[in-house]
Scaffold this active site. Sequence first.
Site, mmCIF file in Angstrom:
data_model
loop_
_atom_site.group_PDB
_atom_site.id
_atom_site.type_symbol
_atom_site.label_atom_id
_atom_site.label_comp_id
_atom_site.label_asym_id
_atom_site.label_seq_id
_atom_site.Cartn_x
_atom_site.Cartn_y
_atom_site.Cartn_z
ATOM 1 N N ARG A 36 0.809 -1.219 0.000
ATOM 2 C CA ARG A 36 0.000 0.000 0.000
ATOM 3 C C ARG A 36 0.844 1.272 0.000
ATOM 4 O O ARG A 36 0.371 2.327 0.367
ATOM 5 C CB ARG A 36 -0.951 -0.003 1.199
ATOM 6 C CG ARG A 36 -1.651 -1.322 1.384
ATOM 7 C CD ARG A 36 -3.154 -1.188 1.502
ATOM 8 N NE ARG A 36 -3.778 -2.506 1.456
ATOM 9 C CZ ARG A 36 -4.548 -2.938 0.463
ATOM 10 N NH1 ARG A 36 -4.821 -2.165 -0.550
ATOM 11 N NH2 ARG A 36 -5.080 -4.146 0.496
ATOM 12 N N HIS A 68 3.981 -10.983 -6.397
ATOM 13 C CA HIS A 68 2.756 -10.262 -6.724
ATOM 14 C C HIS A 68 3.060 -8.766 -6.635
ATOM 15 O O HIS A 68 3.568 -8.298 -5.626
ATOM 16 C CB HIS A 68 1.638 -10.633 -5.747
ATOM 17 C CG HIS A 68 0.267 -10.279 -6.241
ATOM 18 N ND1 HIS A 68 -0.045 -9.010 -6.669
ATOM 19 C CD2 HIS A 68 -0.848 -11.019 -6.394
ATOM 20 C CE1 HIS A 68 -1.317 -8.998 -7.058
ATOM 21 N NE2 HIS A 68 -1.830 -10.209 -6.908
ATOM 22 N N TYR A 71 -0.802 -3.539 -5.111
ATOM 23 C CA TYR A 71 -2.167 -3.233 -5.568
ATOM 24 C C TYR A 71 -2.337 -1.798 -6.045
ATOM 25 O O TYR A 71 -3.228 -1.499 -6.827
ATOM 26 C CB TYR A 71 -3.162 -3.393 -4.412
ATOM 27 C CG TYR A 71 -3.380 -4.793 -3.936
ATOM 28 C CD1 TYR A 71 -3.196 -5.878 -4.770
ATOM 29 C CD2 TYR A 71 -3.813 -5.028 -2.638
ATOM 30 C CE1 TYR A 71 -3.419 -7.168 -4.323
ATOM 31 C CE2 TYR A 71 -4.042 -6.312 -2.178
ATOM 32 C CZ TYR A 71 -3.837 -7.382 -3.024
ATOM 33 O OH TYR A 71 -4.071 -8.629 -2.568
ATOM 34 N N HIS A 108 -2.036 -6.855 -11.744
ATOM 35 C CA HIS A 108 -3.430 -6.514 -12.049
ATOM 36 C C HIS A 108 -3.443 -5.519 -13.208
ATOM 37 O O HIS A 108 -2.780 -4.480 -13.110
ATOM 38 C CB HIS A 108 -4.112 -5.874 -10.841
ATOM 39 C CG HIS A 108 -4.246 -6.784 -9.671
ATOM 40 N ND1 HIS A 108 -4.823 -6.408 -8.487
ATOM 41 C CD2 HIS A 108 -3.895 -8.084 -9.504
ATOM 42 C CE1 HIS A 108 -4.826 -7.425 -7.649
ATOM 43 N NE2 HIS A 108 -4.254 -8.449 -8.236
ATOM 44 N N GLU A 145 -3.251 -10.799 -14.317
ATOM 45 C CA GLU A 145 -4.186 -11.604 -13.542
ATOM 46 C C GLU A 145 -5.604 -11.484 -14.106
ATOM 47 O O GLU A 145 -6.033 -10.393 -14.496
ATOM 48 C CB GLU A 145 -4.161 -11.153 -12.067
ATOM 49 C CG GLU A 145 -5.025 -12.034 -11.182
ATOM 50 C CD GLU A 145 -4.796 -11.769 -9.701
ATOM 51 O OE1 GLU A 145 -3.750 -11.201 -9.324
ATOM 52 O OE2 GLU A 145 -5.683 -12.150 -8.923
ATOM 53 N N ASP A 179 -6.900 -16.731 -11.835
ATOM 54 C CA ASP A 179 -7.466 -16.760 -10.478
ATOM 55 C C ASP A 179 -8.859 -17.403 -10.534
ATOM 56 O O ASP A 179 -9.763 -16.875 -11.197
ATOM 57 C CB ASP A 179 -7.543 -15.334 -9.929
ATOM 58 C CG ASP A 179 -7.988 -15.276 -8.470
ATOM 59 O OD1 ASP A 179 -9.024 -15.883 -8.139
ATOM 60 O OD2 ASP A 179 -7.300 -14.624 -7.667
ATOM 61 N N HIS A 182 -11.805 -15.146 -9.202
ATOM 62 C CA HIS A 182 -12.088 -14.004 -10.082
ATOM 63 C C HIS A 182 -12.765 -14.434 -11.385
ATOM 64 O O HIS A 182 -13.717 -13.794 -11.837
ATOM 65 C CB HIS A 182 -10.797 -13.255 -10.429
ATOM 66 C CG HIS A 182 -10.093 -12.700 -9.229
ATOM 67 N ND1 HIS A 182 -8.851 -12.127 -9.309
ATOM 68 C CD2 HIS A 182 -10.453 -12.634 -7.927
ATOM 69 C CE1 HIS A 182 -8.475 -11.730 -8.100
ATOM 70 N NE2 HIS A 182 -9.424 -12.030 -7.247
ATOM 71 N N HIS A 216 -3.989 -18.627 -9.137
ATOM 72 C CA HIS A 216 -4.377 -18.323 -7.767
ATOM 73 C C HIS A 216 -5.551 -19.237 -7.477
ATOM 74 O O HIS A 216 -6.547 -19.210 -8.216
ATOM 75 C CB HIS A 216 -4.834 -16.859 -7.625
ATOM 76 C CG HIS A 216 -3.707 -15.880 -7.613
ATOM 77 N ND1 HIS A 216 -3.902 -14.523 -7.739
ATOM 78 C CD2 HIS A 216 -2.377 -16.067 -7.489
ATOM 79 C CE1 HIS A 216 -2.732 -13.912 -7.691
ATOM 80 N NE2 HIS A 216 -1.786 -14.823 -7.543
ATOM 81 N N ASP A 229 -14.929 -9.728 -5.547
ATOM 82 C CA ASP A 229 -13.619 -10.323 -5.283
ATOM 83 C C ASP A 229 -13.460 -10.592 -3.792
ATOM 84 O O ASP A 229 -12.855 -9.807 -3.078
ATOM 85 C CB ASP A 229 -12.545 -9.344 -5.796
ATOM 86 C CG ASP A 229 -11.139 -9.869 -5.593
ATOM 87 O OD1 ASP A 229 -10.972 -11.016 -5.128
ATOM 88 O OD2 ASP A 229 -10.189 -9.116 -5.890
ATOM 89 N N HIS A 231 -12.405 -13.807 -1.317
ATOM 90 C CA HIS A 231 -11.903 -15.183 -1.332
ATOM 91 C C HIS A 231 -12.415 -15.999 -0.144
ATOM 92 O O HIS A 231 -12.539 -15.481 0.966
ATOM 93 C CB HIS A 231 -10.372 -15.172 -1.317
ATOM 94 C CG HIS A 231 -9.776 -14.441 -2.485
ATOM 95 N ND1 HIS A 231 -8.433 -14.198 -2.611
ATOM 96 C CD2 HIS A 231 -10.354 -13.904 -3.591
ATOM 97 C CE1 HIS A 231 -8.197 -13.540 -3.740
ATOM 98 N NE2 HIS A 231 -9.347 -13.336 -4.350
ATOM 99 N N GLU A 261 -4.706 -17.603 -1.793
ATOM 100 C CA GLU A 261 -4.800 -16.246 -1.223
ATOM 101 C C GLU A 261 -6.037 -16.219 -0.327
ATOM 102 O O GLU A 261 -6.810 -15.263 -0.344
ATOM 103 C CB GLU A 261 -4.968 -15.203 -2.321
ATOM 104 C CG GLU A 261 -3.801 -15.088 -3.266
ATOM 105 C CD GLU A 261 -4.089 -14.069 -4.364
ATOM 106 O OE1 GLU A 261 -3.260 -13.176 -4.566
ATOM 107 O OE2 GLU A 261 -5.158 -14.178 -4.994
HETATM 108 ZN ZN LIG Z 1 -3.886 -10.432 -7.472
#
Ligand SMILES: [Zn+2]
Length: 289
Positions: A36, A68, A71, A108, A145, A179, A182, A216, A229, A231, A261
């Site tokens: 972040r 990864h 984000y 992403h 992804e 994924d 997703h 994923h 989204d 999980h 994840e």
């Molecule tokens: Zn991801």
Amino acid sequence: MILGAQMSASGGVWKAFARAEEAGCDTVMVYTKSNRQWKSKPIPEKDVNKFRETAATYTGNVDPMVVHAAYLINVASDKPEVVAKSAVALRDEIERAELLGIERLVFHPGSHMGAGEEAGLAKVAAALKQVIADTPGYQVRVCLETMAGQGTNLGHRFEHLGYLLTEIDAPERMGVCFDTCHVFTAGYDIRTPAAYSETMAQFDEIVGLDQIKCFHFNDSKFDLGTRKDRHQHIGRGFLGEQAFANFVNDPRWQHHPAHLETPKTEKDDDGNETEMDAVNLATLRRLIV
Ligand SMILES: [Zn+2]
């Protein structure tokens, strides 16, 4: 398949190996920087060496590794300053992965923020073309992804990925991270063997199955086509165990890594905590026939 999970790299990326082994992983995915924050310190040389030594000792045990990307990165943004910052951050992710000798970077595609899918996808293609041109000879492969399609997220239609890979046209530097959660909430069913075959055939036609470089593995808290989204533990969501049985028994994925994840722990009514990666990995391994 080579089964594992996303693991914390806190205290040093090399520490993820021991954490992965303890959870019963055969492969591991990490973030090499805070997820972040835009800026992060370069990885010191001694840490790079430590990582490479540790990786060598785990070869054949916990391997291969996947990074990864953070984000925050959004090369599809409608704000030029965000696109510029994102391009720098993406380049940094590639540099870090290359330095560590990690070949796959999950990325992403981004969110168009209202500018429309076409405009957003064109920006993603341009940013990736540029970063690949700026890093000739690198080993790192950017794996786009498959996304759920929340908000203005791109990458939830197979056509988005097909367009990007064709436009970028760098097969040795690009790929896809598939994924399960997703793809399902984006509207592609994979729950039964027949639905799975149909979805994979569609993917093959539009993107190409050989583009899939990693997975994923997440079950879903929401149903087919909801574009959410969230999980869930393997077998406990709307996907169910059969969806994962379809993947782990498909010989085409025999040498592909798949990472969980899913939530790390679960508390029972008495407040006792269970480490859930081991439970989810055991479920996946039980499904292999
Ligand atoms: Zn991801």
